[in-house]
Design an enzyme around this catalytic site. Structure first.
Site, PDB file in Angstrom:
ATOM      1  N   GLY A   1      29.582  47.537  40.681  1.00 57.37           N
ATOM      2  CA  GLY A   1      29.093  47.478  39.088  1.00 57.37           C
ATOM      3  C   GLY A   1      27.820  48.518  39.016  1.00 57.37           C
TER       4      GLY A   1
ATOM      5  N   GLU B   1      28.250  39.118  45.878  1.00 56.93           N
ATOM      6  CA  GLU B   1      27.559  38.348  45.129  1.00 56.93           C
ATOM      7  C   GLU B   1      27.224  36.860  45.899  1.00 56.93           C
ATOM      8  OE1 GLU B   1      29.460  39.288  41.466  1.00 56.93           O
ATOM      9  OE2 GLU B   1      28.973  41.328  41.789  1.00 56.93           O
TER      10      GLU B   1
ATOM     11  N   LYS C   1      34.361  37.603  37.515  1.00 59.50           N
ATOM     12  CA  LYS C   1      32.893  37.000  37.722  1.00 59.50           C
ATOM     13  C   LYS C   1      32.585  36.054  36.756  1.00 59.50           C
ATOM     14  CE  LYS C   1      31.863  41.643  39.217  1.00 59.50           C
ATOM     15  NZ  LYS C   1      30.963  42.179  40.081  1.00 59.50           N
TER      16      LYS C   1
ATOM     17  N   ASN D   1      38.599  40.490  39.418  1.00 56.78           N
ATOM     18  CA  ASN D   1      37.419  39.360  39.564  1.00 56.78           C
ATOM     19  C   ASN D   1      36.624  39.363  38.307  1.00 56.78           C
ATOM     20  OD1 ASN D   1      35.398  37.873  40.305  1.00 56.78           O
ATOM     21  ND2 ASN D   1      34.510  39.652  41.548  1.00 56.78           N
TER      22      ASN D   1
ATOM     23  N   HIS E   1      32.311  37.357  49.107  1.00 58.59           N
ATOM     24  CA  HIS E   1      32.165  38.356  47.938  1.00 58.59           C
ATOM     25  C   HIS E   1      30.578  38.661  48.150  1.00 58.59           C
ATOM     26  CE1 HIS E   1      31.246  40.527  44.168  1.00 58.59           C
ATOM     27  NE2 HIS E   1      32.544  40.832  44.180  1.00 58.59           N
TER      28      HIS E   1
HETATM   29  C1  PEP Z   1      33.725  43.158  42.155  1.00 59.49           C
HETATM   30  O1  PEP Z   1      33.015  42.437  41.542  1.00 59.49           O
HETATM   31  O2  PEP Z   1      34.463  42.713  43.127  1.00 59.49           O
HETATM   32  C2  PEP Z   1      33.865  44.569  41.747  1.00 59.49           C
HETATM   33  C3  PEP Z   1      34.560  45.617  42.518  1.00 59.49           C
HETATM   34  O3  PEP Z   1      33.281  44.935  40.620  1.00 59.49           O
HETATM   35  P1  PEP Z   1      33.076  46.418  39.941  1.00 59.49           P
HETATM   36  O4  PEP Z   1      34.637  46.535  39.900  1.00 59.49           O
HETATM   37  O5  PEP Z   1      32.577  45.912  38.613  1.00 59.49           O
HETATM   38  O6  PEP Z   1      32.375  47.389  40.687  1.00 59.49           O
END
Ligand code: PEP
Length: 265
Positions: A182, A108, A16, A14, A106
């Site tokens: 994150g 976010e 983003k 992903n 998600h």
């Molecule tokens: C995500 O955005 O779905 C995610 C798991 O991010 P990260 O791997 O950066 O924690």
């Protein structure tokens, strides 16, 4: 090696809101070279990338030109089919670009855009209706974890989305603890397995054992090449949804090759 139930592992990146379409081409080219170098078997471990909308056409073209068995995903979708919905992107438009998976729910989107279960369920239904596969993201915040434990909120979120999805629809679940996304602080494999096992049991209750057996459940949250193998060793974890680490072609390629870490080969 496939997971229990014959489920083929899936490693999904992903991106983003990172990388414009030119940078996207650069990353996919590097990833393609890296996976070709190691003769990656895409039938044994599927690989998908979820670029921003504006990159999809470029990535699709490159994947076709290179005959790369990389699957294409989208990060969001409109619940509506077409019409006066400024800024939205319809599922049918994504399907035309050979998108196969679409993220819904998600964290976010849930927390940054106030998306609730009703909207997420409508989006999942729109993805299915356009003949694509919703990747339903669920996960608890740090507060949920201390108040209700790890599984309760993800189970509730999954139940709400599945209530609206037609019987027999294919879907993928991504269990992503919000506190792990994150943060550099991944869940432990045992903790993630506990929740993923409960999610599978819930799918079985709601949809029957056959659906529960074939549905892939991924773990997401600070996955790297150093910790991925621990997750993929678990009986109920069939892959990873990778955010930050998917932006580095070398690191993402190492994650895709998790079996080498498992077997030590
Ligand atoms: C995500 O955005 O779905 C995610 C798991 O991010 P990260 O791997 O950066 O924690």
């Amino acid at each position: 090696m496939s997971q229990a139930g014959g489920r083929v592992p899936l490693i999904a990146g992903n991106w983003k809101m990172n990388l414009d379409h030119l940078q996207a081409i650069g990353l996919v080219q590097k990833l393609s070279w890296s996976l070709k170098d190691v003769k990656h078997d895409f039938g044994a471990v599927e690989v998908a990338v979820f670029p921003p909308f504006t990159d999809l056409r470029s990535v699709q073209t490159l994947v076709a030109a290179d005959k790369l068995a990389l699957r294409l995903g989208a990060q969001d979708v409109s619940p509506n089919q077409t019409g006066a919905f400024t800024g939205d992107v319809a599922a049918s438009f994504l399907k035309k670009l050979e998108v196969e998976h679409v993220l819904v729910g998600h964290s976010e989107r849930r927390h940054g855009h106030g998306e609730g279960s009703d909207l997420i369920a409508r989006k999942a239904r729109a993805v299915h209706a356009a003949d694509m596969i919703p990747m339903i993201c669920v996960g608890e915040t740090a507060d949920d974890l201390s108040e209700h434990g790890a599984a309760s909120v993800p189970l509730q979120q999954l139940t709400e989305v599945l209530a609206d999805l037609p019987a027999g629809a294919e879907f993928v679940v991504a269990y992503e603890p919000v506190w792990a996304i994150g943060s550099g602080e991944a869940a432990s494999p045992e903790q993630a397995e506990d929740v993923c096992g409960k999610l599978r049991a819930r799918i079985s209750e709601l949809r029957g054992e056959a659906d529960a057996d074939r549905t892939r459940i991924l773990y997401g949250g600070s996955v790297t090449s150093l910790n991925v193998a621990g997750f993929l060793r678990q009986a109920n974890i069939d892959g990873a949804l990778v955010g930050g680490a998917s932006l580095d072609a070398t690191e993402f390629s190492r994650i895709v090759q998790f079996k080498k870490h498992v077997t030590g080969a």
